[in-house]
Design a protein around this motif. Structure first.
Motif, PDB file in Angstrom:
ATOM      1  N   LEU A  26      -8.954   5.811  -4.370  1.00 33.41           N
ATOM      2  CA  LEU A  26      -7.899   6.169  -5.319  1.00 33.41           C
ATOM      3  C   LEU A  26      -6.847   7.075  -4.678  1.00 33.41           C
ATOM      4  CD1 LEU A  26     -10.042   6.796  -8.546  1.00 33.41           C
ATOM      5  CD2 LEU A  26      -8.469   4.889  -8.099  1.00 33.41           C
ATOM      6  N   VAL A  27      -7.313   8.042  -3.874  1.00 36.11           N
ATOM      7  CA  VAL A  27      -6.366   8.934  -3.186  1.00 36.11           C
ATOM      8  C   VAL A  27      -5.439   8.132  -2.280  1.00 36.11           C
ATOM      9  CG1 VAL A  27      -6.162  10.799  -1.495  1.00 36.11           C
ATOM     10  CG2 VAL A  27      -7.904  10.928  -3.290  1.00 36.11           C
ATOM     11  N   ALA A  28      -6.020   7.237  -1.496  1.00 39.15           N
ATOM     12  CA  ALA A  28      -5.214   6.430  -0.576  1.00 39.15           C
ATOM     13  C   ALA A  28      -4.270   5.504  -1.329  1.00 39.15           C
ATOM     14  CB  ALA A  28      -6.129   5.626   0.344  1.00 39.15           C
ATOM     15  N   ILE A  78      -4.957   9.742   4.972  1.00 38.43           N
ATOM     16  CA  ILE A  78      -3.501   9.845   4.804  1.00 38.43           C
ATOM     17  C   ILE A  78      -2.742   8.915   5.743  1.00 38.43           C
ATOM     18  CG2 ILE A  78      -1.539  11.432   4.927  1.00 38.43           C
ATOM     19  CD1 ILE A  78      -3.414  11.871   2.560  1.00 38.43           C
ATOM     20  N   VAL A  79      -3.256   8.730   6.955  1.00 37.97           N
ATOM     21  CA  VAL A  79      -2.543   7.900   7.932  1.00 37.97           C
ATOM     22  C   VAL A  79      -3.144   6.494   8.002  1.00 37.97           C
ATOM     23  CG1 VAL A  79      -1.889   7.649  10.349  1.00 37.97           C
ATOM     24  CG2 VAL A  79      -1.835   9.898   9.278  1.00 37.97           C
ATOM     25  N   ASP A  80      -4.445   6.393   8.299  1.00 38.32           N
ATOM     26  CA  ASP A  80      -5.041   5.079   8.549  1.00 38.32           C
ATOM     27  C   ASP A  80      -5.210   4.249   7.271  1.00 38.32           C
ATOM     28  OD1 ASP A  80      -5.267   5.343  11.318  1.00 38.32           O
ATOM     29  OD2 ASP A  80      -7.122   6.485  11.142  1.00 38.32           O
ATOM     30  N   THR A  81      -5.932   4.811   6.284  1.00 41.61           N
ATOM     31  CA  THR A  81      -6.194   4.024   5.072  1.00 41.61           C
ATOM     32  C   THR A  81      -4.920   3.783   4.282  1.00 41.61           C
ATOM     33  OG1 THR A  81      -8.370   5.104   4.966  1.00 41.61           O
ATOM     34  CG2 THR A  81      -7.689   3.808   3.066  1.00 41.61           C
ATOM     35  N   ALA A  82      -4.212   4.862   3.934  1.00 46.80           N
ATOM     36  CA  ALA A  82      -2.981   4.710   3.159  1.00 46.80           C
ATOM     37  C   ALA A  82      -1.943   3.912   3.941  1.00 46.80           C
ATOM     38  CB  ALA A  82      -2.421   6.083   2.789  1.00 46.80           C
ATOM     39  N   GLY A  83      -1.868   4.161   5.245  1.00 44.58           N
ATOM     40  CA  GLY A  83      -0.924   3.413   6.075  1.00 44.58           C
ATOM     41  C   GLY A  83      -1.260   1.940   6.114  1.00 44.58           C
ATOM     42  N   PHE A  92      -2.345  -0.939  -4.964  1.00 47.56           N
ATOM     43  CA  PHE A  92      -3.542  -0.673  -5.758  1.00 47.56           C
ATOM     44  C   PHE A  92      -4.516  -1.848  -5.687  1.00 47.56           C
ATOM     45  CE2 PHE A  92      -6.097  -0.414  -9.625  1.00 47.56           C
ATOM     46  CZ  PHE A  92      -6.513   0.905  -9.576  1.00 47.56           C
ATOM     47  N   ALA A  93      -3.985  -3.080  -5.722  1.00 52.42           N
ATOM     48  CA  ALA A  93      -4.855  -4.258  -5.675  1.00 52.42           C
ATOM     49  C   ALA A  93      -5.609  -4.331  -4.343  1.00 52.42           C
ATOM     50  CB  ALA A  93      -4.027  -5.524  -5.881  1.00 52.42           C
ATOM     51  N   LEU A  94      -4.908  -4.101  -3.239  1.00 51.83           N
ATOM     52  CA  LEU A  94      -5.560  -4.123  -1.927  1.00 51.83           C
ATOM     53  C   LEU A  94      -6.638  -3.052  -1.832  1.00 51.83           C
ATOM     54  CD1 LEU A  94      -2.459  -4.634   0.420  1.00 51.83           C
ATOM     55  CD2 LEU A  94      -4.275  -6.287  -0.043  1.00 51.83           C
ATOM     56  N   ALA A  95      -6.292  -1.837  -2.291  1.00 49.95           N
ATOM     57  CA  ALA A  95      -7.248  -0.737  -2.244  1.00 49.95           C
ATOM     58  C   ALA A  95      -8.462  -1.019  -3.124  1.00 49.95           C
ATOM     59  CB  ALA A  95      -6.572   0.563  -2.677  1.00 49.95           C
ATOM     60  N   VAL A 110      -2.948   5.948  -4.315  1.00 47.58           N
ATOM     61  CA  VAL A 110      -1.862   6.731  -4.914  1.00 47.58           C
ATOM     62  C   VAL A 110      -0.867   7.174  -3.844  1.00 47.58           C
ATOM     63  CG1 VAL A 110      -1.318   8.908  -6.068  1.00 47.58           C
ATOM     64  CG2 VAL A 110      -3.220   7.505  -6.890  1.00 47.58           C
ATOM     65  N   TRP A 111      -1.383   7.558  -2.664  1.00 48.87           N
ATOM     66  CA  TRP A 111      -0.510   8.064  -1.611  1.00 48.87           C
ATOM     67  C   TRP A 111       0.289   6.952  -0.933  1.00 48.87           C
ATOM     68  CZ3 TRP A 111       1.928  12.100   0.087  1.00 48.87           C
ATOM     69  CH2 TRP A 111       2.386  12.146   1.402  1.00 48.87           C
ATOM     70  N   ALA A 112      -0.315   5.771  -0.800  1.00 52.20           N
ATOM     71  CA  ALA A 112       0.301   4.694  -0.019  1.00 52.20           C
ATOM     72  C   ALA A 112       1.748   4.378  -0.424  1.00 52.20           C
ATOM     73  CB  ALA A 112      -0.560   3.435  -0.092  1.00 52.20           C
ATOM     74  N   PRO A 113       2.069   4.205  -1.725  1.00 51.42           N
ATOM     75  CA  PRO A 113       3.463   3.875  -2.064  1.00 51.42           C
ATOM     76  C   PRO A 113       4.448   4.989  -1.714  1.00 51.42           C
ATOM     77  CG  PRO A 113       1.982   3.364  -3.886  1.00 51.42           C
ATOM     78  CD  PRO A 113       1.203   4.183  -2.908  1.00 51.42           C
ATOM     79  N   GLN A 114       3.954   6.247  -1.623  1.00 49.34           N
ATOM     80  CA  GLN A 114       4.851   7.360  -1.317  1.00 49.34           C
ATOM     81  C   GLN A 114       5.382   7.289   0.108  1.00 49.34           C
ATOM     82  OE1 GLN A 114       5.326   8.940  -4.130  1.00 49.34           O
ATOM     83  NE2 GLN A 114       3.616   7.735  -4.961  1.00 49.34           N
TER      84      GLN A 114
END
Length: 522
Positions: free
Chosen positions: A377-379, A134-139, A162-165, A381-385
């Motif tokens: 996928l979780v990261a 939630i913090v490191d990957t998505a951030g 999404f492309a980076l992930a 989806v969460w990242a833009p939020q």
């Protein structure tokens, strides 16, 4: 001093980099079959790979942007987190690495089970997985996408995330830690070369005269040690908070320490840690000082986050712009791939593969790949939020001051004291996090005036007190809980090595260089 903008050559350099890391993932995947291959690169990593990967995984896009911006707005004290890493890595190499490698652990929480009990392992692992994704990957994904948007305004946030992930997730799932480390070595070279070139060009604007550059920088900006009332980093925070944060990050953080656990020997792990510590002396000179010197070139930048993009756009010619942007992409990818691989390792090794239900090695590898892609996928989806959270994101970053103190206290006392058992660890972790949360909320509400790094020192002292009190009432743990799991003199003899190969001698040189740097920029 007119900028060249982003040309086709620059785009070609960036696309070539993406193709290269994907190719490495495909090639390395051919040799990845078991969980040990996927999570620890078969425990065959050598010291250059470990040291380079430690450096690259630590330098994120937010680091490149943040160091230059902080140096521009408040001075070079932000680099205290960088050079302190060298001190911590030397400490880790001498005291911690021999214990971790000789116990053959795969995850850092696994040490807590060996030294204390399974409750402590699962508690720490669950917190680490949540914060990692939630913090490191998505951030990292979000920050990377935002940074790329400053250079390419037409990019859509969610598509870029999404492309980076996707790119990082695919080569990480395919090649595991080996792919992460091998790409990190390339990323280290690109980061250092690109940042050095930018620094030389910026310095050249002052005629390569240090006196001329200093004259353009506000008084106090070139001081590493700041007053007690300094808002950015007071000297007391540097003394009592930054070392604790550094120990947690470098010695107990799975996504960093995993490449050490994959070393082919204790010696290679120690040499790699020392190389990483030596490289961490560079950011002050090639990432921080250019931001400070930018004041004399672009005095009207209002947002510190624009300093690095401005330097790249305005100072670099075509081709070199692409190289530095490739370094930026390298920083983004190295952070994402490391966090994905470590979170997958924790899920499989700490929760899926229980001691009473062993899993066949090749199946562990397959489960690890599936987990990596799922977490990706979780990261993604969460990242833009994160964009909708505004100031809360910075709030969450400082929330690490809640997590770190009790964890650091449990590991340090577990390693250096043969008292303390299962109750000591869990009571310290839970009570430390509860009290830390209360102190954090009080600070945020304005009821507690101390800087968060000072709070880290206070909460570490509180956590140590809890551990000691419970341990003294708990009695001595059984011998199996301390034998080989607590530090003893002579655990890592160096008599058989040439002088320059001795980790202790290397560490002394790194500490001496660090001390000289601090004195020079006091």
């Amino acid at each position: 001093m007119a900028g060249s903008g982003i040309g086709l050559i620059d785009l070609a350099v960036i696309l070539f980099y993406f193709a290269a890391v994907l190719a490495i993932g495909v090639l390395v995947a051919r040799g990845v079959e078991t969980g040990d291959d996927l999570f620890l690169a078969g425990r065959r990593l050598s010291w250059p790979e470990i040291g380079g990967s430690l450096f690259a995984s630590n330098i994120s896009s937010t680091t490149l942007i943040g160091l230059a911006g902080a140096a521009y707005t408040s001075g070079i004290a932000v680099s205290n987190f960088e050079w302190m890493a060298g001190v911590v890595l030397v400490f880790m190499g001498f005291f911690v690495i021999p214990i971790f490698l000789k116990s053959r652990i795969t995850t850092i929480p696994e040490y807590l089970q060996l030294r204390f009990d399974r409750r402590a392992r699962l508690y720490f692992s669950a917190i680490t997985i949540l914060l990692t994704i939630i913090v490191d990957t998505a951030g990292g994904i979000y920050a990377g996408a935002v940074v790329l948007q400053t250079f390419f305004p037409d990019l859509v946030l969610w598509q870029t995330c999404f492309a980076l992930a996707l790119v990082a997730g695919l080569y990480t799932a395919a090649g595991g830690l080996a792919a992460v480390v091998y790409t990190d070595v390339i990323q280290t070279v690109v980061l250092i070369v690109g940042s050095t070139i930018l620094t030389i060009i910026v310095f050249g604007q002052f005629g390569y005269s240090w006196e001329a550059a200093k004259a353009a920088i506000p008084e106090g900006h070139l001081s590493l040690i700041r007053p007690l009332d300094d808002d950015s980093l007071p000297w007391l925070g540097t003394l009592v908070g930054v070392p604790v944060l550094g120990f947690w990050y470098w010695a107990t953080n799975q996504y960093i320490t995993q490449r050490v656990l994959g070393a082919r020997s204790v010696r290679h792990a120690q040499w790699g840690a020392n190389l990483g510590g030596l490289l961490k002396l560079l950011p002050l000179f090639i990432m921080v000082l250019p931001g400070a010197m930018a004041i004399g070139l672009f005095p009207d930048i209002e947002n510190g986050d624009e300093v690095f993009p401005t330097l790249v756009r305005e100072m670099l010619p075509v081709g070199l712009t692409g190289l530095v942007l490739a370094g930026l992409v390298a920083a983004i990818m190295s952070s994402i791939d490391s966090t994905l691989n470590s979170a997958s390792t924790l899920v499989i090794k700490d929760f899926v593969e229980a001691p009473e239900t062993p899993i066949e090695p090749k199946r562990v590898g397959r489960l690890g790949r599936i987990t990596t892609l799922t977490l990706m996928l979780v990261a993604a989806v969460w990242a833009p939020q994160i964009a909708s959270f505004g100031g809360l994101w910075n709030y969450l970053q400082q929330a690490f001051s809640i997590l770190v103190p009790p964890v650091a206290a449990v590991f340090l006392l577990g390693i250096f004291w043969d008292r303390g058992g299962r109750q000591s660890a869990i009571w310290t972790l839970v009570s430390g996090h509860i009290v830390g949360l209360a102190l954090f909320l009080a600070t945020d509400a304005g009821w507690w005036p101390l800087h968060y790094t000072v709070n880290v020192g206070l909460m570490t002292a509180f956590s140590v007190l809890v551990f000691v009190v419970v341990a003294l009432n708990e009695g001595y743990p059984e011998h199996a809980k301390t034998d080989g799991l607590t530090f003893e003199p002579g655990m890592s003899p160096e008599d058989d090595l040439a002088l320059w190969k001795r980790p202790g001698v290397q560490g002394f040189v790194i500490l001496a260089l660090t001390a000289a740097m601090i004195v020079a920029f006091w």
